[in-house]
Motif scaffolding. Structure first.
Motif, PDB file in Angstrom:
ATOM      1  N   LYS A  80      -2.545  10.961   5.921  1.00  0.00           N
ATOM      2  CA  LYS A  80      -2.246   9.650   5.371  1.00  0.00           C
ATOM      3  C   LYS A  80      -0.813   9.277   5.714  1.00  0.00           C
ATOM      4  CE  LYS A  80      -5.485   9.469   1.509  1.00  0.00           C
ATOM      5  NZ  LYS A  80      -5.645   9.205   0.056  1.00  0.00           N
ATOM      6  N   ASN A  81      -0.611   8.001   6.058  1.00  0.00           N
ATOM      7  CA  ASN A  81       0.753   7.553   6.320  1.00  0.00           C
ATOM      8  C   ASN A  81       1.423   7.148   5.009  1.00  0.00           C
ATOM      9  OD1 ASN A  81      -0.083   4.883   5.691  1.00  0.00           O
ATOM     10  ND2 ASN A  81      -0.611   4.491   7.842  1.00  0.00           N
ATOM     11  N   GLY A  82       2.686   6.783   5.079  1.00  0.00           N
ATOM     12  CA  GLY A  82       3.436   6.444   3.882  1.00  0.00           C
ATOM     13  C   GLY A  82       2.849   5.277   3.111  1.00  0.00           C
ATOM     14  N   MET A  83       2.371   4.254   3.817  1.00  0.00           N
ATOM     15  CA  MET A  83       1.774   3.103   3.151  1.00  0.00           C
ATOM     16  C   MET A  83       0.520   3.495   2.397  1.00  0.00           C
ATOM     17  SD  MET A  83       1.761  -0.075   2.353  1.00  0.00           S
ATOM     18  CE  MET A  83       2.831  -0.999   3.452  1.00  0.00           C
ATOM     19  N   ASP A  84      -0.336   4.306   3.035  1.00  0.00           N
ATOM     20  CA  ASP A  84      -1.559   4.758   2.366  1.00  0.00           C
ATOM     21  C   ASP A  84      -1.219   5.532   1.092  1.00  0.00           C
ATOM     22  OD1 ASP A  84      -3.144   3.645   4.328  1.00  0.00           O
ATOM     23  OD2 ASP A  84      -3.315   5.504   5.486  1.00  0.00           O
ATOM     24  N   MET A  85      -0.198   6.367   1.164  1.00  0.00           N
ATOM     25  CA  MET A  85       0.215   7.134  -0.010  1.00  0.00           C
ATOM     26  C   MET A  85       0.713   6.216  -1.121  1.00  0.00           C
ATOM     27  SD  MET A  85       2.225  10.436   1.546  1.00  0.00           S
ATOM     28  CE  MET A  85       1.442  11.584   2.675  1.00  0.00           C
ATOM     29  N   LEU A  86       1.481   5.187  -0.738  1.00  0.00           N
ATOM     30  CA  LEU A  86       1.985   4.253  -1.752  1.00  0.00           C
ATOM     31  C   LEU A  86       0.849   3.487  -2.420  1.00  0.00           C
ATOM     32  CD1 LEU A  86       5.280   2.557  -0.501  1.00  0.00           C
ATOM     33  CD2 LEU A  86       4.956   4.049  -2.473  1.00  0.00           C
ATOM     34  N   VAL A  87      -0.150   3.090  -1.643  1.00  0.00           N
ATOM     35  CA  VAL A  87      -1.301   2.392  -2.218  1.00  0.00           C
ATOM     36  C   VAL A  87      -2.016   3.305  -3.211  1.00  0.00           C
ATOM     37  CG1 VAL A  87      -3.566   1.391  -1.727  1.00  0.00           C
ATOM     38  CG2 VAL A  87      -1.606   0.814  -0.293  1.00  0.00           C
ATOM     39  N   ASP A  88      -2.202   4.566  -2.828  1.00  0.00           N
ATOM     40  CA  ASP A  88      -2.814   5.534  -3.749  1.00  0.00           C
ATOM     41  C   ASP A  88      -1.966   5.688  -5.005  1.00  0.00           C
ATOM     42  OD1 ASP A  88      -4.889   5.982  -2.020  1.00  0.00           O
ATOM     43  OD2 ASP A  88      -4.138   7.908  -1.278  1.00  0.00           O
ATOM     44  N   LEU A  89      -0.651   5.751  -4.811  1.00  0.00           N
ATOM     45  CA  LEU A  89       0.262   5.940  -5.934  1.00  0.00           C
ATOM     46  C   LEU A  89       0.204   4.741  -6.888  1.00  0.00           C
ATOM     47  CD1 LEU A  89       2.435   7.680  -7.246  1.00  0.00           C
ATOM     48  CD2 LEU A  89       4.128   6.525  -5.825  1.00  0.00           C
ATOM     49  N   ILE A  90       0.204   3.546  -6.341  1.00  0.00           N
ATOM     50  CA  ILE A  90       0.126   2.341  -7.172  1.00  0.00           C
ATOM     51  C   ILE A  90      -1.149   2.353  -8.006  1.00  0.00           C
ATOM     52  CG2 ILE A  90      -0.173  -0.166  -7.121  1.00  0.00           C
ATOM     53  CD1 ILE A  90       1.643  -0.170  -4.609  1.00  0.00           C
TER      54      ILE A  90
END
Length: 233
Positions: A80-90
Motif C-alpha cells: 500500500k502506498n502512503g495515500m492508501d494508508m491514510l485512507v485506511d487510517l481515516i
C-alpha cells in the motif's frame, strides 16, 4: 503476592473501571463500585490506583495505546502506498471514534488537559490529583506516538508520489487529525436532520474521505497566500 498476580489484579481493576466509566461516566463512577465490581478490597484498589483521577488517566493511556495499535497496524500494511494508508487510517479512526466512545472521549479530555498543562497560569488551576497521577505523567511521554506514525505515513506518501510533494508532513498530518476531530464532533448535528441542510451521515463519510484525497493529491487547489510554506492547501 507474585508479580503475575499483581499484573492480573491491576488489569482486573482497570477492566472494571472501563466498564463502569462506559456505563456511568467518570463523575457517576465511585472507587467503591470499582473495587466491588473487581471483587477486590478498596484498600488494594487504592494500592494500584491512588484515586479515581489516577485510574481515569490509566484508562486514558489504554485508550491511546489502542489507537496507536490501529495506526501501527496500518503503517505495517504491505503493498500500500502512503495515500492508501491514510485512507485506511481515516476510515478506521472514524470507526474508533464511534465504536469506542468512552476511549475516544478520554483521549479528547486529555487533549483538553494539555491546553491547560502547556500554559503555566492555567496549569496552576488543574486538579492536583491529575498532576500527581503516575499515568498522567506517562501520557505526557506517549501521547504523540500516534502523531509520529501519522507523520511517517504522510512522508511515505510524499516519497512514493501518492501525496503532493510540497506538503510538510507534520503540518499535514496534524491538520488532518484536527479535521477528523471536527468530523466526529459534527456527527450529532449532521445526524439531526434539517430540511435546509442537504447532507446526511451516510454520504458525509465518503465525501469527507474523497475531499481529503483530493486535497492531498492536489486535485483541489484554492488560491495560495504568498509566503506561506508547507500549507495543506
Amino acid at each position: 503476592m507474585g508479580a503475575q498476580e499483581r499484573v492480573q489484579k491491576e488489569k482486573l481493576i482497570l477492566d472494571t473501571a472501563i466498564r463502569l466509566f462506559t456505563e456511568k461516566g467518570f463523575h457517576g463512577t465511585k472507587m467503591d463500585e470499582v473495587a466491588k465490581g473487581a471483587n477486590i478490597s478498596k484498600g488494594l484498589t487504592y494500592f494500584y490506583y491512588k484515586n479515581k483521577e489516577d485510574l481515569y488517566m490509566a484508562v486514558t493511556k489504554k485508550a491511546f495505546d489502542n489507537l496507536k495499535d490501529i495506526f501501527r497496524d496500518i503503517f505495517r500494511s504491505k503493498n500500500k502506498n502512503g495515500m492508501d494508508m491514510l485512507v485506511d487510517l481515516i476510515s478506521k479512526y472514524m470507526d474508533f471514534s464511534q465504536e469506542q466512545r468512552m476511549y475516544y472521549e478520554a483521549i479528547l479530555n486529555f487533549m483538553g488537559l494539555m491546553n491547560q498543562y502547556n500554559d503555566k497560569e492555567l496549569r496552576s488551576q488543574m486538579d492536583p490529583l491529575i498532576l500527581e497521577s503516575v499515568h498522567f505523567n506517562k501520557l505526557l511521554d506517549i501521547h504523540h506516538d500516534c502523531g509520529k506514525i501519522g507523520i511517517q505515513i504522510v512522508s511515505l506518501g510524499i516519497k512514493d508520489g501518492s501525496i503532493r510533494p510540497e506538503l510538510q508532513p507534520e503540518i499535514t498530518f496534524y491538520t488532518l487529525w484536527s479535521m477528523l476531530i471536527g468530523y466526529e464532533r459534527l456527527n450529532g448535528p449532521i445526524n439531526y436532520e434539517m430540511k435546509e441542510i442537504k447532507i446526511h451521515v451516510e454520504n458525509w463519510k465518503p465525501g469527507f474521505i474523497k475531499m481529503m484525497q483530493d486535497l492531498l493529491r492536489g486535485t483541489i487547489r484554492p488560491s495560495r497566500t504568498p509566503g506561506v510554506q508547507g500549507s495543506l492547501f
